[in-house]
Design a protein around this motif. Structure first.
Motif, PDB file in Angstrom:
ATOM      1  N   LYS A 122       0.827  -1.206   0.000  1.00 22.30           N
ATOM      2  CA  LYS A 122       0.000   0.000   0.000  1.00 22.30           C
ATOM      3  C   LYS A 122       0.868   1.265   0.000  1.00 22.30           C
ATOM      4  O   LYS A 122       0.551   2.253  -0.683  1.00 22.30           O
ATOM      5  N   LEU A 176       1.101   4.445  -2.635  1.00 27.62           N
ATOM      6  CA  LEU A 176       0.899   5.808  -2.157  1.00 27.62           C
ATOM      7  C   LEU A 176       2.096   6.690  -2.491  1.00 27.62           C
ATOM      8  O   LEU A 176       1.940   7.857  -2.885  1.00 27.62           O
ATOM      9  N   TRP A 177       3.291   6.135  -2.340  1.00 27.34           N
ATOM     10  CA  TRP A 177       4.516   6.913  -2.529  1.00 27.34           C
ATOM     11  C   TRP A 177       5.043   6.855  -3.967  1.00 27.34           C
ATOM     12  O   TRP A 177       5.980   7.580  -4.310  1.00 27.34           O
ATOM     13  N   LYS A 220       5.574  12.701   8.202  1.00 27.73           N
ATOM     14  CA  LYS A 220       4.959  12.234   6.943  1.00 27.73           C
ATOM     15  C   LYS A 220       4.803  10.717   6.955  1.00 27.73           C
ATOM     16  O   LYS A 220       3.755  10.190   6.548  1.00 27.73           O
ATOM     17  N   ALA A 259       1.870   9.783   9.239  1.00 26.43           N
ATOM     18  CA  ALA A 259       0.563  10.081   8.630  1.00 26.43           C
ATOM     19  C   ALA A 259       0.239   9.102   7.512  1.00 26.43           C
ATOM     20  O   ALA A 259      -0.904   8.633   7.390  1.00 26.43           O
ATOM     21  N   ASP A 260       1.242   8.758   6.703  1.00 27.54           N
ATOM     22  CA  ASP A 260       0.990   7.868   5.571  1.00 27.54           C
ATOM     23  C   ASP A 260       0.743   6.430   6.025  1.00 27.54           C
ATOM     24  O   ASP A 260      -0.098   5.728   5.448  1.00 27.54           O
ATOM     25  N   ALA A 267      -0.575   5.607   8.917  1.00 28.68           N
ATOM     26  CA  ALA A 267      -1.927   5.633   9.494  1.00 28.68           C
ATOM     27  C   ALA A 267      -2.990   5.558   8.401  1.00 28.68           C
ATOM     28  O   ALA A 267      -4.012   4.875   8.542  1.00 28.68           O
ATOM     29  N   LYS A 268      -2.737   6.238   7.289  1.00 29.86           N
ATOM     30  CA  LYS A 268      -3.674   6.215   6.157  1.00 29.86           C
ATOM     31  C   LYS A 268      -3.775   4.801   5.578  1.00 29.86           C
ATOM     32  O   LYS A 268      -4.866   4.315   5.271  1.00 29.86           O
ATOM     33  N   VAL A 269      -2.645   4.144   5.466  1.00 29.75           N
ATOM     34  CA  VAL A 269      -2.608   2.790   4.918  1.00 29.75           C
ATOM     35  C   VAL A 269      -3.303   1.807   5.860  1.00 29.75           C
ATOM     36  O   VAL A 269      -4.062   0.920   5.423  1.00 29.75           O
ATOM     37  N   ALA A 329      -5.673   2.314   7.773  1.00 32.04           N
ATOM     38  CA  ALA A 329      -7.127   2.517   7.736  1.00 32.04           C
ATOM     39  C   ALA A 329      -7.777   1.920   6.488  1.00 32.04           C
ATOM     40  O   ALA A 329      -9.009   1.893   6.383  1.00 32.04           O
ATOM     41  N   ASP A 330      -6.983   1.426   5.542  1.00 26.85           N
ATOM     42  CA  ASP A 330      -7.512   0.857   4.312  1.00 26.85           C
ATOM     43  C   ASP A 330      -8.396  -0.365   4.632  1.00 26.85           C
ATOM     44  O   ASP A 330      -7.987  -1.240   5.403  1.00 26.85           O
ATOM     45  N   ALA A 382      -3.045   3.549  15.495  1.00 27.39           N
ATOM     46  CA  ALA A 382      -2.618   4.785  14.818  1.00 27.39           C
ATOM     47  C   ALA A 382      -2.041   5.723  15.859  1.00 27.39           C
ATOM     48  O   ALA A 382      -2.457   6.871  15.998  1.00 27.39           O
TER      49      ALA A 382
END
Length: 329
Positions: free
Chosen positions: A58, A62-63, A273, A276-277, A279-281, A283-284, A300
């Protein structure tokens, strides 16, 4: 117009601070501009490794960069730790560790004088896993009261297994002893599969167990869970009582959390960064669904929360290691 030396110095320092902050933000905005390596002490195919591969996939999307997994099992975690310590503190090498690598290693390897958080900074949390008390499906123990009563009746006779000295399974049993006044014997295993095979046959009377490590034997009908060492039941095993409900000490919680760390010196903006990234992953929905199969609780946490939780575990582990005279030196 003239300026005093003090005013000139103040202005120069202010400009330098502004330039540093601008540079850090630019660096974070550009991160990552090359592949990132995630070093892990866990073997390929293990639960933490499976999670890391999901997360890496993931993150790579994203990156728009490759995120590589470098498995370095063995040496009590020090092989992976030493590999990551040699990396530049730029955020391009991260280290996956569980709470025992962070909080227990300093107590278990006194001669190394190694304190994990003196060399690494927490960056992002991944998950927490609870542990169950597992016995053979043929065991005469029906709850924790039975296990504790048997241990009290025969001090130093009841054997429990674990996946190694200083593991959550070992330290959790040490905590059970401390809370109940019982004394048991520890049988550490090199292979997790062998441990639960022996618990399933009754050769080893009991062990702490996570769902991913014991589900094969459990689904074969050879294991039974007496309790979950947690204050609440979990949806994946709703019929398994809590430690208190099963007659064990209500304060006994046995769990492990897994995080990503970075060598000290990574710019704060880069760490923010990554946090945050990740944590975003986490939450997928796809990752959440996979976590559910393992009974992994997604986390998180901020770096400060990771550190606070690690310090709390370190205090508990330090006391248990001293009480049990446990050492890996």
């Amino acid at each position: 117009m003239t300026f005093s030396p003090r005013a000139l110095l103040t202005g120069i320092l202010a400009l330098a601070s502004l330039a540093a902050a601008t540079g850090a933000l630019a660096q974070a905005g550009d991160y990552p501009n090359k592949p990132v390596t995630l070093v892990t002490p866990f073997a390929a195919g293990s639960g933490p490794d499976a999670v890391l591969r999901l997360v890496s996939d993931k993150l790579s999307r994203l990156w728009n960069q490759r995120v590589l997994i470098d498995n370095r099992p063995g040496g009590g975690g020090f092989i992976a730790i030493d590999q990551a310590r040699r990396a530049a503190p730029d955020g391009y090498t991260l280290l996956q560790l569980d709470s025992e690598h962070i909080a227990a290693l300093p107590h278990l390897y006194k001669s190394r004088n190694f304190v994990t958080l003196q060399h690494f900074d927490p960056v992002a949390s991944l998950f927490r896993t609870p542990f169950f008390v597992a016995v053979s499906s043929e065991s005469k123990w029906k709850n924790m009261s039975d296990l504790i009563a048997a241990a009290k009746a025969s001090p130093d006779a009841i054997v429990y297994g674990s996946w190694g000295v200083g593991s959550p399974g070992h330290l959790g049993a040490q905590q059970l002893e401390a809370l109940t006044g019982i004394r048991m014997r520890h049988a550490p295993f090199r292979e997790v599969s062998q441990l639960f095979s022996n618990v399933g046959t009754g050769e080893v009377p009991w062990s702490f167990a996570s769902i991913p490590s014991s589900q094969g034997i459990y689904k074969a009908g050879k294991l039974r869970y007496l309790a979950i060492a947690a204050p609440r039941r979990i949806p994946q095993m709703p019929d398994v009582p809590t430690m208190a409900e099963a007659g064990g000490p209500a304060s006994l919680e046995v769990n492990s959390f897994v995080s990503l760390l970075a060598p000290k010196g990574v710019p704060a903006a880069v760490k923010a960064k990554i946090n945050a990234d990740v944590a975003k992953v986490i939450a997928d929905p796809e990752i959440r669904a996979r976590f559910d199969t393992f009974a992994f609780e997604p986390l998180a946490w901020s770096p400060e929360e990771i550190e606070r939780n690690a310090e709390a575990k370190s205090k508990v582990y330090g006391e248990l290691v001293r009480r049990g005279n446990i050492s890996l030196d």
